[in-house]
Design a protein around this motif. Sequence first.
Motif, PDB file in Angstrom:
ATOM      1  N   UNK A  24      43.111  34.484  36.691  1.00 16.52           N
ATOM      2  CA  UNK A  24      43.195  34.878  35.285  1.00 16.52           C
ATOM      3  C   UNK A  24      44.661  34.869  34.872  1.00 16.52           C
ATOM      4  N   UNK A  25      44.888  34.927  33.565  1.00 17.16           N
ATOM      5  CA  UNK A  25      46.249  34.911  33.034  1.00 17.16           C
ATOM      6  C   UNK A  25      46.708  36.343  32.772  1.00 17.16           C
ATOM      7  N   UNK A  26      47.806  36.715  33.384  1.00 15.99           N
ATOM      8  CA  UNK A  26      48.426  38.019  33.123  1.00 15.99           C
ATOM      9  C   UNK A  26      49.144  37.947  31.782  1.00 15.99           C
ATOM     10  N   UNK A  27      48.810  38.856  30.871  1.00 17.70           N
ATOM     11  CA  UNK A  27      49.346  38.809  29.508  1.00 17.70           C
ATOM     12  C   UNK A  27      50.225  40.019  29.183  1.00 17.70           C
ATOM     13  N   UNK A  66      46.097  40.036  43.237  1.00 18.66           N
ATOM     14  CA  UNK A  66      47.216  39.480  43.988  1.00 18.66           C
ATOM     15  C   UNK A  66      48.088  38.695  43.015  1.00 18.66           C
ATOM     16  N   UNK A  67      49.354  39.062  42.961  1.00 15.79           N
ATOM     17  CA  UNK A  67      50.323  38.383  42.106  1.00 15.79           C
ATOM     18  C   UNK A  67      51.364  37.767  43.032  1.00 15.79           C
ATOM     19  N   UNK A  68      51.346  36.442  43.133  1.00 14.14           N
ATOM     20  CA  UNK A  68      52.227  35.717  44.057  1.00 14.14           C
ATOM     21  C   UNK A  68      53.289  34.975  43.263  1.00 14.14           C
ATOM     22  N   UNK A  69      54.544  35.147  43.662  1.00 14.38           N
ATOM     23  CA  UNK A  69      55.666  34.462  43.026  1.00 14.38           C
ATOM     24  C   UNK A  69      56.245  33.453  44.013  1.00 14.38           C
ATOM     25  N   UNK A 101      52.387  33.032  35.505  1.00 14.64           N
ATOM     26  CA  UNK A 101      51.662  34.194  34.965  1.00 14.64           C
ATOM     27  C   UNK A 101      50.198  34.206  35.396  1.00 14.64           C
ATOM     28  N   UNK A 102      49.826  33.389  36.375  1.00 16.03           N
ATOM     29  CA  UNK A 102      48.472  33.402  36.915  1.00 16.03           C
ATOM     30  C   UNK A 102      48.377  34.451  38.017  1.00 16.03           C
ATOM     31  N   UNK A 103      47.310  35.244  37.979  1.00 19.69           N
ATOM     32  CA  UNK A 103      47.059  36.221  39.032  1.00 19.69           C
ATOM     33  C   UNK A 103      45.636  36.050  39.547  1.00 19.69           C
ATOM     34  N   UNK A 104      45.396  36.515  40.758  1.00 22.96           N
ATOM     35  CA  UNK A 104      44.061  36.458  41.360  1.00 22.96           C
ATOM     36  C   UNK A 104      43.400  37.827  41.209  1.00 22.96           C
ATOM     37  N   UNK A 105      42.244  37.842  40.562  1.00 23.01           N
ATOM     38  CA  UNK A 105      41.522  39.094  40.310  1.00 23.01           C
ATOM     39  C   UNK A 105      40.239  39.121  41.135  1.00 23.01           C
ATOM     40  N   UNK A 106      40.132  40.100  42.012  1.00 22.01           N
ATOM     41  CA  UNK A 106      38.951  40.235  42.871  1.00 22.01           C
ATOM     42  C   UNK A 106      38.149  41.467  42.478  1.00 22.01           C
TER      43      UNK A 106
END
Length: 227
Positions: A87-90, A125-128, A66-71
């Motif tokens: 940041x944590x996607x909630x 960016x949300x990477x799985x 649930x971690x995403x990269x926020x720019x």
Amino acid sequence: MLRKLISNKSHPISLLQKIRGVSSGMDAGVGRGINTDENMKDIEVIPWRKRINSSIENSRHIRGANFIQLATVDMTLPQPKPKNRTVVFRGFLDESDSLKVITDMRSEKASSKQISDDNPYFEVVYWFPHTSEQYRIEGFASLHSGTSGDGGGDGDNVSDMTQVRLAMWNTLRRSAKEQFFWSQPGAKYECDDMKVKETNPSADTNTDYDIPDNFALLLLHPTQVKY
């Protein structure tokens, strides 16, 4: 192979590369295949929310999924520079496509106006790693804190954002709540139990923390998604 997410229910999504026969409305989604007349009938169209929900579900058992990269861009510098953080996607806000994140209004991204009414733009960016899928999400952000006019307040006439913000606060573990009573982010850490109790009288081992004004709900509203 073409993979383009081109749908959003709450905000318009620009088409990165139009696929013939696919509209830009809420039913548009992912195009798979080569864009030729021969195989257009074989292209699978999937709404982006349906696809990302599947990606989230498939990676739910992975720590940190649930971690995403926020720019964002810091416009206060003599020469504006990009800033990035994890940041944590909630989750999503109710039935909308807006992503929920929390932050401290004293943090760099809020205090330096990296996210503001004048500079609301972001990319996520949300990477799985489990499925090797990547989502790049562009849009505009909105901050809702205890001092923003719509994220705080008491009594019966609280706003919807106040209730959403409070509900988010109540989902946090005690250890996560404590961070919002620490010293200024970026400053030398000198916080101890006594200082926390002085800042927030309810901060003892038997009661929960009251929601502080600096606790902010950060909503990320997509306008374009790439897959």
